[in-house]
Design an enzyme around this catalytic site. Structure first.
Site, PDB file in Angstrom:
ATOM      1  N   ASP A   1       0.802  -1.128  -0.131  1.00 54.82           N
ATOM      2  CA  ASP A   1      -0.010   0.150  -0.170  1.00 54.82           C
ATOM      3  C   ASP A   1       0.735   1.437  -0.120  1.00 54.82           C
ATOM      4  O   ASP A   1       2.083   1.222   0.454  1.00 54.82           O
ATOM      5  CB  ASP A   1      -1.052   0.010   1.084  1.00 54.82           C
ATOM      6  CG  ASP A   1      -1.971   1.033   1.223  1.00 54.82           C
ATOM      7  OD1 ASP A   1      -2.356   1.405   0.057  1.00 54.82           O
ATOM      8  OD2 ASP A   1      -2.758   1.225   2.197  1.00 54.82           O
TER       9      ASP A   1
ATOM     10  N   ASN B   1     -11.083  -2.452  -5.122  1.00 54.86           N
ATOM     11  CA  ASN B   1     -10.208  -1.399  -6.073  1.00 54.86           C
ATOM     12  C   ASN B   1     -10.964  -1.496  -7.405  1.00 54.86           C
ATOM     13  O   ASN B   1     -10.520  -0.450  -8.164  1.00 54.86           O
ATOM     14  CB  ASN B   1      -8.695  -2.124  -6.292  1.00 54.86           C
ATOM     15  CG  ASN B   1      -7.861  -1.890  -5.033  1.00 54.86           C
ATOM     16  OD1 ASN B   1      -6.923  -2.853  -4.810  1.00 54.86           O
ATOM     17  ND2 ASN B   1      -7.975  -1.014  -4.217  1.00 54.86           N
TER      18      ASN B   1
END
Ligand code: IPE
Ligand code: IPE
Ligand code: MG
Length: 259
Positions: free
Chosen positions: A20, A68
């Site tokens: 991330d 996502n």
């Protein structure tokens, strides 16, 4: 690279990483988010190669979550393109280094070109046995559990098993990668204290390590720190220290296994 502090005999068998912070890395430099993802791809390459070099057997990389898909179309499109390029570019190296590729997640949702490339590389590398890289693509832990439950329900319907036969082993056997052991170490970059729907079933007893470092800056030195921290942990699996020391002294520190 100084590997002196690392005990090669007590490495985690399986490392899972929530990669991330690409967007923030780019934002801090006035670049586009896509530039951050591009840079993140280099970290993937570095971490895969380093893992193989030191002898990690399984490496899971959370590359694209079910959630996502909700990102702007341009970003999703760019991520899919980067993924395809990565697979094409890395395939010869995977063969050279003996790396087997697997994936977890809902492959049906991937664009056809990406899916085909992924399946080609998985098929080509299936006999490689130095290390297994598991890419989590269009993946969420809850989605995997839903798909596993459907498979089990069909087995019951078809008379392959009875409801009372269902146990932890059978559930694990119906997940996306039944042959992969559960992660010993789960790393998350960029400082967020959450698992964001990554492996849910599989991380029941994983050691957690969160670093504020953003994924594009996560390289060998950072990784080494995570591995050394892992080796300082005590994995008790519900028991007491005294029990562990008495029964199997070598498994008290991380590196010992559950069974
Ligand atoms: C991780 O970086 C890559 C993916 C989730 C695909 P992010 O894109 O989430 O970066 P941040 O969290 O916005 O910084
Ligand atoms: C988790 O990162 C998913 C991947 C790294 C692929 P996100 O950036 O999507 O997570 P949240 O939304 O901040 O929880
Ligand atoms: Mg993020």
């Amino acid at each position: 690279m100084d590997l002196d502090g690392l005990d090669k005999n007590r490495l985690p068998q399986h490392v899972a990483i929530i990669m991330d912070g690409n967007g923030r890395w780019a934002q801090q430099r006035g670049k586009s988010r896509i530039e951050g993802h591009r840079r993140g791809k280099t970290s993937v390459r570095v971490i895969v190669e380093f893992s193989r070099k030191i002898g990690i057997r399984f490496l899971s990389l959370y590359a694209f979550s079910t959630e996502n898909w909700l990102r702007p179309h341009d970003e999703v499109h760019a991520l899919m393109g980067l993924l395809e390029h990565y697979l094409i570019a890395e395939q010869p190296k995977m063969m050279r280094y003996g790396i087997r590729l697997l994936s977890v997640g809902d492959r049906d949702r991937l664009p056809l070109g990406v899916r085909r490339t992924l399946e080609d590389v998985i098929s080509l590398t299936r006999e490689n046995n130095r290390m297994t890289v598991i890419l989590a693509l269009s993946y969420s832990g809850k989605d995997e559990i839903v798909r596993m439950t459907k498979k089990l329900a069909c087995d019951v319907r078809d008379g392959k098993c009875a409801p009372e036969d269902i146990d932890e082993e059978m559930i694990a056997a119906h997940m996306d990668t039944p042959e992969v052991p559960e992660p010993d170490l789960l790393i998350r970059t960029s400082g967020e204290m959450r698992v964001s729907n990554f492996y849910l079933w599989q991380i029941a007893y994983s050691e957690l390590y969160v670093t504020p470092t953003l994924w594009p800056d996560f390289r060998e030195q950072e990784y080494l720190q995570a591995l050394m921290e892992y080796q300082r942990r005590r994995r008790r699996f519900g028991r007491t220290d005294e029990q562990l020391v008495a029964s199997m002294p070598s498994s008290v520190e991380a590196g010992g296994s559950k069974s």
